[in-house]
Design a protein around this motif. Structure first.
Motif, PDB file in Angstrom:
ATOM      1  N   VAL A 138      29.902  40.638  26.908  1.00  0.00           N
ATOM      2  CA  VAL A 138      30.694  40.652  28.136  1.00  0.00           C
ATOM      3  C   VAL A 138      29.748  40.390  29.302  1.00  0.00           C
ATOM      4  CG1 VAL A 138      32.141  42.031  29.660  1.00  0.00           C
ATOM      5  CG2 VAL A 138      32.412  42.222  27.170  1.00  0.00           C
ATOM      6  N   LEU A 139      29.986  39.293  30.013  1.00  0.00           N
ATOM      7  CA  LEU A 139      29.084  38.862  31.082  1.00  0.00           C
ATOM      8  C   LEU A 139      29.458  39.431  32.444  1.00  0.00           C
ATOM      9  CD1 LEU A 139      28.834  35.112  30.007  1.00  0.00           C
ATOM     10  CD2 LEU A 139      27.235  36.960  29.475  1.00  0.00           C
ATOM     11  N   GLY A 140      30.706  39.859  32.574  1.00  0.00           N
ATOM     12  CA  GLY A 140      31.146  40.401  33.855  1.00  0.00           C
ATOM     13  C   GLY A 140      32.636  40.194  34.035  1.00  0.00           C
ATOM     14  N   THR A 141      33.143  40.674  35.147  1.00  0.00           N
ATOM     15  CA  THR A 141      34.562  40.515  35.450  1.00  0.00           C
ATOM     16  C   THR A 141      34.726  39.842  36.806  1.00  0.00           C
ATOM     17  OG1 THR A 141      34.643  42.726  36.438  1.00  0.00           O
ATOM     18  CG2 THR A 141      35.230  42.538  34.109  1.00  0.00           C
ATOM     19  N   GLU A 142      35.817  39.134  36.950  1.00  0.00           N
ATOM     20  CA  GLU A 142      36.152  38.495  38.216  1.00  0.00           C
ATOM     21  C   GLU A 142      37.662  38.506  38.358  1.00  0.00           C
ATOM     22  OE1 GLU A 142      35.795  33.870  36.924  1.00  0.00           O
ATOM     23  OE2 GLU A 142      33.897  34.947  37.149  1.00  0.00           O
ATOM     24  N   HIS A 143      38.145  37.927  39.431  1.00  0.00           N
ATOM     25  CA  HIS A 143      39.576  38.011  39.728  1.00  0.00           C
ATOM     26  C   HIS A 143      40.444  37.444  38.599  1.00  0.00           C
ATOM     27  CE1 HIS A 143      43.223  38.198  42.087  1.00  0.00           C
ATOM     28  NE2 HIS A 143      43.460  36.914  41.818  1.00  0.00           N
ATOM     29  N   SER A 144      39.973  36.375  37.962  1.00  0.00           N
ATOM     30  CA  SER A 144      40.785  35.715  36.935  1.00  0.00           C
ATOM     31  C   SER A 144      40.671  36.364  35.558  1.00  0.00           C
ATOM     32  CB  SER A 144      40.400  34.235  36.831  1.00  0.00           C
ATOM     33  OG  SER A 144      39.017  34.093  36.567  1.00  0.00           O
ATOM     34  N   GLU A 176      47.739  44.991  26.403  1.00  0.00           N
ATOM     35  CA  GLU A 176      46.559  44.655  27.194  1.00  0.00           C
ATOM     36  C   GLU A 176      45.464  45.698  26.985  1.00  0.00           C
ATOM     37  OE1 GLU A 176      45.447  43.510  31.845  1.00  0.00           O
ATOM     38  OE2 GLU A 176      47.462  44.220  31.317  1.00  0.00           O
ATOM     39  N   GLY A 177      45.875  46.968  26.895  1.00  0.00           N
ATOM     40  CA  GLY A 177      44.909  48.040  26.682  1.00  0.00           C
ATOM     41  C   GLY A 177      44.190  47.907  25.351  1.00  0.00           C
ATOM     42  N   VAL A 178      44.936  47.556  24.301  1.00  0.00           N
ATOM     43  CA  VAL A 178      44.328  47.364  22.981  1.00  0.00           C
ATOM     44  C   VAL A 178      43.345  46.200  23.017  1.00  0.00           C
ATOM     45  CG1 VAL A 178      44.797  46.619  20.614  1.00  0.00           C
ATOM     46  CG2 VAL A 178      46.189  48.410  21.643  1.00  0.00           C
ATOM     47  N   CYS A 179      43.704  45.126  23.708  1.00  0.00           N
ATOM     48  CA  CYS A 179      42.816  43.961  23.808  1.00  0.00           C
ATOM     49  C   CYS A 179      41.476  44.346  24.417  1.00  0.00           C
ATOM     50  CB  CYS A 179      43.473  42.869  24.643  1.00  0.00           C
ATOM     51  SG  CYS A 179      44.845  42.032  23.818  1.00  0.00           S
ATOM     52  N   TYR A 180      41.507  45.090  25.511  1.00  0.00           N
ATOM     53  CA  TYR A 180      40.259  45.475  26.167  1.00  0.00           C
ATOM     54  C   TYR A 180      39.474  46.484  25.323  1.00  0.00           C
ATOM     55  CZ  TYR A 180      41.414  42.867  30.353  1.00  0.00           C
ATOM     56  OH  TYR A 180      41.683  41.845  31.235  1.00  0.00           O
ATOM     57  N   ASP A 189      29.782  27.709  26.639  1.00  0.00           N
ATOM     58  CA  ASP A 189      29.090  28.922  26.219  1.00  0.00           C
ATOM     59  C   ASP A 189      29.909  30.185  26.448  1.00  0.00           C
ATOM     60  OD1 ASP A 189      26.805  27.698  25.269  1.00  0.00           O
ATOM     61  OD2 ASP A 189      25.800  27.744  27.217  1.00  0.00           O
ATOM     62  N   GLU A 190      30.867  30.109  27.350  1.00  0.00           N
ATOM     63  CA  GLU A 190      31.630  31.309  27.684  1.00  0.00           C
ATOM     64  C   GLU A 190      33.051  30.939  28.076  1.00  0.00           C
ATOM     65  OE1 GLU A 190      30.935  32.427  32.189  1.00  0.00           O
ATOM     66  OE2 GLU A 190      28.987  32.106  31.194  1.00  0.00           O
ATOM     67  N   THR A 191      33.889  31.948  28.157  1.00  0.00           N
ATOM     68  CA  THR A 191      35.258  31.761  28.618  1.00  0.00           C
ATOM     69  C   THR A 191      35.653  32.961  29.461  1.00  0.00           C
ATOM     70  OG1 THR A 191      37.549  31.330  27.935  1.00  0.00           O
ATOM     71  CG2 THR A 191      36.293  32.856  26.586  1.00  0.00           C
ATOM     72  N   THR A 192      36.578  32.754  30.355  1.00  0.00           N
ATOM     73  CA  THR A 192      37.097  33.842  31.186  1.00  0.00           C
ATOM     74  C   THR A 192      38.524  34.132  30.749  1.00  0.00           C
ATOM     75  OG1 THR A 192      35.723  33.164  33.060  1.00  0.00           O
ATOM     76  CG2 THR A 192      37.592  34.608  33.532  1.00  0.00           C
ATOM     77  N   VAL A 193      38.772  35.383  30.380  1.00  0.00           N
ATOM     78  CA  VAL A 193      40.054  35.745  29.779  1.00  0.00           C
ATOM     79  C   VAL A 193      40.724  36.866  30.559  1.00  0.00           C
ATOM     80  CG1 VAL A 193      41.216  36.463  27.667  1.00  0.00           C
ATOM     81  CG2 VAL A 193      39.092  35.167  27.526  1.00  0.00           C
ATOM     82  N   GLY A 194      41.990  36.662  30.857  1.00  0.00           N
ATOM     83  CA  GLY A 194      42.833  37.724  31.384  1.00  0.00           C
ATOM     84  C   GLY A 194      43.839  38.086  30.306  1.00  0.00           C
ATOM     85  N   PHE A 195      43.679  39.225  29.685  1.00  0.00           N
ATOM     86  CA  PHE A 195      44.475  39.547  28.504  1.00  0.00           C
ATOM     87  C   PHE A 195      45.929  39.890  28.817  1.00  0.00           C
ATOM     88  CE2 PHE A 195      40.233  40.189  26.617  1.00  0.00           C
ATOM     89  CZ  PHE A 195      40.391  39.391  25.500  1.00  0.00           C
ATOM     90  N   LYS A 196      46.243  40.066  30.083  1.00  0.00           N
ATOM     91  CA  LYS A 196      47.639  40.329  30.427  1.00  0.00           C
ATOM     92  C   LYS A 196      48.521  39.169  29.993  1.00  0.00           C
ATOM     93  CE  LYS A 196      50.622  41.806  34.226  1.00  0.00           C
ATOM     94  NZ  LYS A 196      50.680  42.203  35.666  1.00  0.00           N
ATOM     95  N   SER A 197      47.988  37.949  30.134  1.00  0.00           N
ATOM     96  CA  SER A 197      48.730  36.764  29.692  1.00  0.00           C
ATOM     97  C   SER A 197      48.219  36.236  28.356  1.00  0.00           C
ATOM     98  CB  SER A 197      48.633  35.663  30.752  1.00  0.00           C
ATOM     99  OG  SER A 197      47.270  35.343  31.010  1.00  0.00           O
ATOM    100  N   ALA A 198      46.902  36.301  28.148  1.00  0.00           N
ATOM    101  CA  ALA A 198      46.312  35.721  26.935  1.00  0.00           C
ATOM    102  C   ALA A 198      46.748  36.440  25.669  1.00  0.00           C
ATOM    103  CB  ALA A 198      44.791  35.750  27.035  1.00  0.00           C
TER     104      ALA A 198
END
Length: 237
Positions: free
Chosen positions: A83-89, A65-69, A39-48
């Motif tokens: 957007v469900l929230g943010t976490e370390h990853s 990265e700024g454009v992605c966010y 149902d969801e995925t966790t994405v860090g756009f610095k690498s993704a």
């Protein structure tokens, strides 16, 4: 997840509302969640961001990265993802499939229907071919096989009484177009039956199709190129 349905709905309804960055990010999110049963995925756009679409950014580089966010915020604001929230990853995101987005497909279908009623299917070449396709590449009256080189568009109710809408035009062979002239369509079908050109079953089907045509039930299928009425490419009267 029905992949074929998703791709069709994405291309037909959602993609036209997204810029290229939003399309790339949305598809990436679906690929890493709904496509694999999550149902969801966790994405860090610095690498993704490097996996989104090489060459999408300035000078052939991935988007920053700024454009992605920024685009994630845009997609979230439009209701296409949540957007469900943010976490370390990274950022936890739930992407909605096109048919889950409130009003997207229904609104597009209503817009297409309104456009359909305004379209000229006699004068505009692109629209004429849609009528041929609707008829299954057969003459509406005698069911002779047709192609783009040997068909004509025939008014069921002759002008000036009849118009050029999809409710009043059919694809016809040249012989039927000439023989029918301005006569009543039902009477002409009856003539074909009595002359042995069509069977009794086919005759009844022709009468049924004429009724459905008048009621607006035989709608041609619009492509993206045909969704706006065209007036500048009309054939001369």
């Amino acid at each position: 997840m029905d992949t074929e349905k998703f791709l069709t709905e994405f291309q037909d309804y959602l993609a036209p509302k997204l810029d290229v960055y939003e399309q790339a990010i949305y598809l990436y999110l679906v690929r890493h969640s709904r496509l694999i049963g999550k149902d969801e995925t966790t994405v860090g756009f610095k690498s993704a961001r490097k996996q989104l679409a090489f060459g999408i950014g300035k000078a052939g580089t991935p988007p920053s990265e700024g454009v992605c966010y920024e685009k994630v915020k845009s997609l979230n604001g439009k209701g296409y993802i949540k957007v469900l929230g943010t976490e370390h990853s990274g950022t936890r995101i739930h992407p909605y499939l096109p048919h889950e987005i409130n009003g997207l497909i229904q609104a597009e279908k209503q817009e297409a229907l309104q456009t359909l009623e305004e379209m000229d299917f006699f004068e505009v070449p692109e629209n004429r071919e849609l009528i041929l396709e609707r008829e299954g590449n057969k003459c509406f009256y005698c069911l002779t096989a047709l192609n783009t080189n040997n068909y004509v568009i025939e008014h069921v109710l002759s002008r000036p009484q009849g118009d050029n809408s999809y409710r009043n035009v059919v694809a016809s062979c040249r012989q039927c177009n000439n023989r029918k002239g301005s006569s009543d369509a039902q009477d002409y079908c009856r003539t074909l039956y009595r002359a042995g050109f069509i069977t009794s079953t086919e005759f009844e089907e022709r009468l049924s199709h004429l009724e459905r045509l008048r009621n607006g039930d035989l709608k041609p299928e619009l492509t993206a190129a045909n969704k706006s009425p065209k007036r500048d490419t009309a054939l001369p009267r």
